[in-house]
Motif scaffolding. Structure first.
Motif, PDB file in Angstrom:
ATOM      1  N   THR A  14     -41.996  41.862  47.963  1.00  0.00           N
ATOM      2  CA  THR A  14     -42.458  40.570  47.461  1.00  0.00           C
ATOM      3  C   THR A  14     -43.980  40.517  47.437  1.00  0.00           C
ATOM      4  N   VAL A  72     -45.219  42.721  44.493  1.00  0.00           N
ATOM      5  CA  VAL A  72     -44.995  42.047  43.213  1.00  0.00           C
ATOM      6  C   VAL A  72     -46.001  40.903  43.040  1.00  0.00           C
ATOM      7  N   LEU A  73     -46.279  40.190  44.096  1.00  0.00           N
ATOM      8  CA  LEU A  73     -47.245  39.098  44.040  1.00  0.00           C
ATOM      9  C   LEU A  73     -48.643  39.623  43.705  1.00  0.00           C
ATOM     10  N   LEU A  77     -49.379  42.482  42.151  1.00  0.00           N
ATOM     11  CA  LEU A  77     -49.356  42.976  40.770  1.00  0.00           C
ATOM     12  C   LEU A  77     -49.392  41.825  39.768  1.00  0.00           C
ATOM     13  N   SER A  78     -48.704  40.742  40.064  1.00  0.00           N
ATOM     14  CA  SER A  78     -48.723  39.581  39.170  1.00  0.00           C
ATOM     15  C   SER A  78     -50.116  38.979  39.079  1.00  0.00           C
ATOM     16  N   ILE A  79     -50.783  38.862  40.203  1.00  0.00           N
ATOM     17  CA  ILE A  79     -52.144  38.323  40.216  1.00  0.00           C
ATOM     18  C   ILE A  79     -53.081  39.234  39.437  1.00  0.00           C
ATOM     19  N   ALA A 107     -52.252  41.285  36.977  1.00  0.00           N
ATOM     20  CA  ALA A 107     -51.911  41.200  35.559  1.00  0.00           C
ATOM     21  C   ALA A 107     -52.480  39.937  34.935  1.00  0.00           C
ATOM     22  N   VAL A 108     -52.355  38.813  35.615  1.00  0.00           N
ATOM     23  CA  VAL A 108     -52.901  37.560  35.096  1.00  0.00           C
ATOM     24  C   VAL A 108     -54.424  37.646  35.007  1.00  0.00           C
TER      25      VAL A 108
END
Length: 91
Positions: free
Chosen positions: A20, A23-24, A26-28, A30-31
């Motif tokens: 988790t 993924v968090l 990587l999401s940050i 990517a954004v």
């Protein structure tokens, strides 16, 4: 029934907690990357298309005519606010 504790859940499920967290992150990233790319494109378009018009203006011909009327050119030459006229063809 005890209230749900996220810290207790991730403490007991370290693998899920690590996934988790990854993924968090990587999401940050990517954004952030998408935001930087969009802002870069916006700034490039702004600098290319809008900034030059703070330094000069463009007088275009009337549709159907190839060049400006001589009376318009004479008025522009007589204007004291205009430093220089540069003739050019823009296709």
């Amino acid at each position: 029934m005890k209230p749900f504790s996220a810290l207790k859940y991730f403490k007991e499920n370290k693998k899920k907690g690590l996934m988790t967290f990854i993924v968090l992150i990587l999401s940050i990233c990517a954004v952030s990357l998408i935001t930087v790319l969009i802002n870069s494109i916006f700034e490039t378009c702004n600098n290319t298309l809008l900034t030059p018009f703070t330094k000069f203006s463009l007088a275009s011909n009337v549709s159907g005519e190839f060049y400006l009327n001589q009376s318009v050119v004479d008025k522009l030459k007589a204007d004291s606010d205009i430093d220089r006229l540069v003739p050019c063809d823009i296709d």
